[in-house]
Design a protein around this motif. Structure first.
Motif, PDB file in Angstrom:
ATOM      1  N   ILE A 182       0.846  -1.192   0.000  1.00 20.91           N
ATOM      2  CA  ILE A 182       0.000   0.000   0.000  1.00 20.91           C
ATOM      3  C   ILE A 182       0.884   1.245   0.000  1.00 20.91           C
ATOM      4  O   ILE A 182       1.799   1.360   0.805  1.00 20.91           O
ATOM      5  N   ASN A 183       0.589   2.156  -0.925  1.00 21.55           N
ATOM      6  CA  ASN A 183       1.305   3.427  -1.085  1.00 21.55           C
ATOM      7  C   ASN A 183       2.797   3.246  -1.367  1.00 21.55           C
ATOM      8  O   ASN A 183       3.588   4.150  -1.129  1.00 21.55           O
ATOM      9  N   GLU A 184       3.192   2.083  -1.831  1.00 22.61           N
ATOM     10  CA  GLU A 184       4.581   1.824  -2.207  1.00 22.61           C
ATOM     11  C   GLU A 184       4.579   0.926  -3.438  1.00 22.61           C
ATOM     12  O   GLU A 184       3.555   0.368  -3.807  1.00 22.61           O
TER      13      GLU A 184
END
Length: 159
Positions: free
Chosen positions: A121-123
């Protein structure tokens, strides 16, 4: 007789000059390093077989990648029992014996149940592989109590 000469000058001469100039420009472009002519630009990449748990899948996975391009791997987990768990992703070179890890990363506390998104998530897990060969990616998800895990393995090549 004069109309025939004018027709050659107006219609045939520009075609001949265009072919000559186009060949000259194309030969100069192809003479540059790391350039090649790809006349067949359709990518018929098949999805490689993924082995492991059916609760975890690697998305956007192709069977072959070019050298030196960042590979963007993501994981989809379909079992909410692994919500807020830890994700481990490793790429191995299978041409070596024993196989060697080329790239690996760990993503902790991946809470996906509320957003139903891909992990991490978010990476982004995007290793760059600079040598040709056969590789294997392994994704493993641990639940938050570290009692259970699911994993998936897939093979791909770099050309």
């Amino acid at each position: 007789m004069g109309a025939r000469k004018i027709a050659y000058v107006v219609f045939v001469l520009p075609v001949v000059i265009s072919i000559i100039l186009g060949g000259y420009v194309l030969s100069n472009v192809l003479a540059q390093p790391d350039r090649h002519l790809n006349m067949w630009q359709f990518n018929f990449t098949s999805q490689p077989t993924q082995m492991g748990s059916s609760d975890i899948r690697i998305v956007n996975l192709n069977s072959s990648y070019p050298v030196g391009i960042p590979l963007n791997f993501a994981v989809k987990v379909n079992n909410t029992a692994f919500n807020c768990g830890d994700l481990y992703m490793t790429v191995y070179n299978t041409d070596t014996s024993p196989k060697q890890a080329v790239a690996q990363n760990a993503y902790f506390s991946q809470c996906f149940a509320a957003s139903v998104s891909t992990l991490p998530i978010n990476e982004v897990f995007s290793p760059t592989i600079n040598s040709t060969g056969n590789y294997q990616i392994v994704a493993e998800m641990q639940d938050k109590s570290y009692q259970n895990s699911i994993n998936v393995t897939a093979a791909f090549s770099v050309r």
